[in-house]
Every structure is written in structure tokens, then in C-alpha cells.
Write an enzyme that holds these catalytic residues in place. Sequence first.
Site, PDB file in Angstrom:
ATOM      1  N   SER A 482     -24.750  38.461   0.115  1.00  0.00           N
ATOM      2  CA  SER A 482     -23.946  37.342  -0.379  1.00  0.00           C
ATOM      3  C   SER A 482     -24.653  36.595  -1.510  1.00  0.00           C
ATOM      4  CB  SER A 482     -23.602  36.383   0.767  1.00  0.00           C
ATOM      5  OG  SER A 482     -24.764  35.744   1.245  1.00  0.00           O
ATOM      6  N   ASP A 483     -25.900  36.170  -1.243  1.00  0.00           N
ATOM      7  CA  ASP A 483     -26.527  35.330  -2.264  1.00  0.00           C
ATOM      8  C   ASP A 483     -27.048  36.129  -3.446  1.00  0.00           C
ATOM      9  OD1 ASP A 483     -28.578  36.375  -0.770  1.00  0.00           O
ATOM     10  OD2 ASP A 483     -29.638  34.482  -0.502  1.00  0.00           O
ATOM     11  N   CYS A 484     -27.321  37.413  -3.249  1.00  0.00           N
ATOM     12  CA  CYS A 484     -27.723  38.230  -4.396  1.00  0.00           C
ATOM     13  C   CYS A 484     -26.507  38.428  -5.310  1.00  0.00           C
ATOM     14  CB  CYS A 484     -28.283  39.566  -3.941  1.00  0.00           C
ATOM     15  SG  CYS A 484     -29.754  39.369  -2.925  1.00  0.00           S
TER      16      CYS A 484
END
Length: 789
Positions: A482-484
Amino acid sequence: GKLEVLGSGIGRATWLPGEEDSCKSFPFDRETNANSQDKVFRDLMLNRDNAGGSQGVTTAVEKDQSVSEAELAATTAARGSVFYSRLQTDEGWWAGDYGGPMFLLPGLVFACYATGVDLGSARRSAILRYIMNHQQALDGGWGMHIEGHSTVFGSVLNYSAARMCGLEHDDPRAARGREFIKAHGGAVASPQWAKFWLASIGAYEWTGVNPTPPELWLLPYWFPFHPGRMWCHCRMVYLPMSALFGSRWVYEDAETDPLIASLRKELYTNDYKSINWGSFAVRECISPTDLYNPQSWLMTAANHVLHNTLENPILRAVFHYPLDALRRAGNKFAFDYIHAEDVHTNWIDIGPVNKAFHVIANYAAFGADSDKFLNHIARIDDFLWLAEDGLKMQGYNGSMFWDTCFATHALANAVVASKLKSDQTVITDADREHMYRSLVKASKFVDDMQVREDVWERHTYFRAESLGGWPFSSRDHGWPISDCTAEGLRASILLSTFPDFKDDKNLHHIPQERLEQAVKIMIELQNTSTNNGWASYELNRGYDWYELLNPAQVFGNIMIDYSYVECSSASVQALCEFYKHFPQSKYADAALTSAAKGVDFIIDIQRPDGSWYGSWAVCFTYGAWFGIEGLVAGLDTCGDRISKKTREAAKNALVKGCDFLLSMQDPQDGGWGESIRACAAHEWVANEEGSQVVNTAWSLLAFLRAIEYLTENDAANSRPFLQKLKTSAHRASVFLRERQLADGDWAQEGISGVFNHSCSITYTAYRNVFPIWALARYAIVNFAEETKK
Ligand code: LAN
């Protein structure tokens, strides 16, 4: 011959074969600092013929009274950027030491030993160097990670691996290692994972390993407990464990190999043959040094029941027909799944633990000459890294993409900062040119790394969508996060909209359609049915009570994918950024709705003292940086998507978050210093060596965001508070500047990263990227103030 590597090979950090000896040219002393300075790689990059451009000759602004802190900060950031851009590879990425955990390398050494893979004498001796460098002077043991105390886990694994790499039985260091192991109960007192590994090489008996039955894969997915609902890292470690347990695989020459015979003596306090392996006492024995996450009564009961029923030889003989059929079916699914994961990741595998297990699994299933096995061997170097302390196994196949995203922000801000004061030469044109080129190169890599398709048979193998996502390391690895994905989207938008790049033909612009794919995947990854936060790789599929069945003993909170402040904040920021730049997109509206809900989550998980617990780096400074950035992004962009009430709550959370950070700033030097021990303790623990640049940079970045927001929206009411923040930010800037080394680098201080609450992991990029980014932002925010005046 050269083994064929599947996948594109872009972003592959394997410059080291043949260089193993170069670590000897750099001193390493664990007692001064357990962290290497990553000198081997950096030296290599700095001395490349094609490093080109400037050699870091950015004009230093003299420290006289007429020069403001902002100008000094801009100069320091520029100098830091020029240095850092020299470490960039031609493909546009940055790499660095991603070691830290001490329980990974032994798995690989065991796997190679047991399958007859020759790592070569150069690698073996560099590995030995690493293991011996991290033997603790205090007690002769090894920790679970480089900054941790000695554990039986770390010690039995590293001791055995060292013996396989040539450590002699009579070496005094070996004697000290044995002494530690035996004093703490021997290998019998090691946690589940070590028992598992030792059983595979024949230095422990399978009957003494608590069951990891492959039959669990056969449960229907609607069943409340299913391994497919576990956190992907847990699932992907359990997978080969279930297959190897199900087939009771043992190194074929174990009974005749003198080293194994010797380990059976060296690792135990009693005679190996006399040990009652299947007994409760042996299976459940664990040294108190190792017990971070004591096993629940439920897990103990489940172990006991499974051991005495499913694994009971008499019962298995009597009911062999159904039981064997079930086991065969479970094993078959597990081996098919292992193969699918290999295909999905181009034989890299999601992480270092399943990588090593898959080497064995492929050997067991397909043999030493099979392509499938050889494909694995070709991808071993992806996990190895060489630094002053020796050759280590990294926590992933690298952190290339993640580091490149942050570096992009840092460099872009440094460029902007360097141009704001035209009357003052903070940077030469040649250096600025160098930074531009570095950003252009990064844009190609960001483009290259976006995942272009979903994986093969994804539903059978519990995989979420991948199309449009970004991974942490490389596209060949391919598991999106998600955060990548959020950072990839943010970096792409930043690069595409960077004013100076408008006409640069070399800049890679990612088309809107592909950015929308990223947005789609991020929206889908929001846990809307629980807390509106974002977990790491997948939606939360299981339940909190899964933790009762956590067998690992050494790690906490690994069973399911939880929502995290980091992943949620990054997603909120990226969705807001997308909305701002593409208000006409068909996803704009959904992006904003999703971001607004995400703000609720960030408010909800703030702790009563105003802090946020950071799960993936040390610790509350990291959490605060994300918490504050996420709140401000939401407040700035979401408009009336956020209710009045939430808006008030978010503002309060922002102020409380800043207050928390203010209270932790070192009154002496103006920096922040957090210890890795904060992560396990779940409360602030000051770093013993004092303030550190990485913690300070996160705090400074958080403050700058808060200052911007409050100045813009609430200046009248928050004047005294703003003044406090500005004074504090000024001191942080001074601290960061003064820690910069002459060449533009910063020294590696304490370890920055963490996972599963208890294990540290190295992010060498952070010591460069975050100070650069924070100083550049400091300059930009303060120049803006000056202009206003
Ligand atoms: C990582 C590295 C990256 C990290 C971030 C993207 C920074 C984070 O925001 C989300 C979680 C994630 C993806 C993450 C999860 C756990 C990982 C994969 C690691 C810390 C790298 C190594 C670790 C992995 C579990 C190590 C292997 C050990 C086991 C216990 C299986």
C-alpha cells in the site's frame, strides 16, 4: 557457468561477487557501533569512472552573521544531495545495506549446505567474517538482530552456520559460542523457527518440532481460521514450513556427515540420542532470553493436540488411508503454491525466510538439476550484501524502490531550496545540473518499477491485485504494498510536475491511466469494513484472535495484516496529491472520499499522549512524521468531505502530536534520539548515545508541515505555539547541519528500521535522505516566511 536470471533484472543489487575481500579494507568494531557505515558499496560507487559531474564542490557558505539558518540549511542539503546522487546507479536507483536481522543468513547457509550448493570460498569466508563480527563480546552469543542481546535463537543458528563456513571446533570463539548455548539450555531451548531449521539439516529431530501441518491449506476459505487469511509474510513462511514438515525433509547425508554428527554434540547439554524429542518438555522448551511473545494457552493446547493425534505414529498407521490421503493433498497444494510464488516473484520470493526454505523445497520436489532449483540459485545473490562487517543476508532483496522514492523528494526539495535565494550562491550550476540528471534517472526507474499485471492464478494463491501497484524493492519481486504504491504515486506526480523538467525529453512521465491504476489499487486496499486504515500488502482478512495462534515466540503481531499509521498516512497523502493534480479523473472523487475516511483512522490510533506508534522504523518520531503529514494532507485537501467535528479533532491531534515531539526534544543539542528498544517496549526509550540525525529529521519534517498548516489556517490563535515550533525547528536544523561530514555524507548512527516489534533492520539511505529532505524543507519554509515579511 552463469546461471540464468528470470525477470528483467532491473534494480538488481548484486555488484558484489568477486569483491568479497574488499570488506577487509575497512575497519569494523562492533563494540563502537554494531552498524556498518556501508563503506564498501559507497566507496565503490564514489570511485566509479562514470560517476561524472561534480565531485561535491558545492560552494560552502561561510558561517558568518549575515547568513541565515535557512541559507545554511539549503547549502547543507545541496552538499548532501550532490554526495548522495553520486551513489545512484545508472538505472536510477539507490541501494544500500539492508541487513540487521541475524536469523536470516543461517537459513541460507543451511539450505545451501543441505542441497549441495557451493557458495564459493570467497562468499563463505565473507559470511564467516560477518557472523564472527557480530558475536557478542559480552557473553559469546549472537542476537536476533545486530543491536539485540544474545538469544538461543541467534546463537544456535549463527554458530551452526559459522561451522558450515569453516569455523573450527577448537577455535576459542567457537568455544565461547558453545558455552553461551549450553548455559541457556542448548538447542532444545531455542524457539520454533530454529528447531525447524535444525531439523532440516538433521541436527534436531522432527518429532520435537511442533506441527505445521500442510492439511490446513485444504480448509475452505470461508472457515474463520485459514492460512490464506494470515499476513502474507506469515503465510509465506508457514507455506514452505508446512511442506517440509509434511514431508519431514532432512538433509540426505545427515547421518554420515561428520559436521552434523559434531553439531549434535556441540549444540546440546545432553546426549543427542537420549533426548525425549516428542515430549512436551522438549517441544515447548524455550529460553527466557528469547521469549518476546510468549505462546498463548491456545497455541500450546493446539500443539499438544495435533502432536498427539495427527502426528501420532500409531494413529497414523491405523487410519493411514484417510490420513495419508489428506497429507498428500496438503503437500501437493503446498508444493504447487511454492512454485506459484516462485513464478510470481521471478524466483526471488517475498522474503529471505521463504527464499531459503524454497531452495530446499525445490530441491526436494524437483531435484538438483531441475531448472526450478537452478532458477533459485541464480537469485541468491539478490539477498546478499557486503559491508565492512562482512557478507550478510538482507531482510528483502533490497529497498531500492522505497529508497528511490524518498531520495526523489529529498533531491527535488534540495533543488528548489537552492534556487530560492538568487543573490546567494548556495550551489554551483554544475552541481544543480548533477542533481537534475539524478532526478531524471530516478524518473525512469519509478516508471520501470510499476507493476504491469496481476499475478498468475492469483485467486488460487490468495493474491490481491497487483496491476498498478509498486513494490518495495523491484518489479521482478513484484509484491505491491500500500505505502510503496503511495510513495510511487507521489514520486511520479512530483517528478512530472516539477517546473524545471517541463521540456526535458528524458524525463519519464507516467501516463494518467497508469497513475489511475495505482489509485484504484490503493482505494481497494483501504480497510473500510473495520477501521478505514491501510495495512501493508493486503486487506485485513483475519481476526485479532489469530494472534492467539502465533507460534513464532520471538515476534509479536505477525498473524494478520493490521492497519498502520505509516501505510495509512502515505495513502492519504498520495490520494490527496492525486486529487489535486487530476481533479478531472474518474477516480478523483473516490480518491478524496477514501482519503477523508483515512483521516479518521489517523486520529483514532493516536495514543492519549499525542504520539503515534511507528511499526516499521524507530519509532515514535517516525510515527509522528506520518501522523502529522497525513493529517495535514487531509485537512488541506479534503474540504467538506471532512466534517466540522473531524476537522476540529484533526487539528487537536496535530497540536497534540507536536506537543509530544516537543517534549522529547533534547534540550541540550536540539535533536531527537530514540532507541530500537522503544519498539518492543511500546513507549519512548531514549537512545543511549543521544540524539540522532534520522529521528531529528523526521521530527523536523513533521514540525515544518505543522508550521505551514498553522501559519496558513490558524495564525492568530496559535502564535505562541507557532513560535515554539519555529524555535525548535531552528535548533533541529542546526543539529542536522552540524552532524554533516565534510564530504556531504552523514555517519551511520543507531539502527533505524524495525519489524514485528522486536527485530531491527538497517536503512542506510535514511541517514542521507532524511537530513537532506528536512533541511531543504526547512530552507523552503523559512524563505517563504522571509519573503512574506
Ligand atoms: C518490510 C520492509 C518494508 C516495510 C514498509 C514498506 C516500510 C512498511 O511501511 C510496510 C511493511 C514493509 C513492507 C515490511 C514488512 C516486513 C518485512 C518484509 C520488512 C520489514 C522487510 C523484512 C520484513 C520480513 C518480514 C522479514 C522476514 C522475517 C520474517 C519474520 C518472515
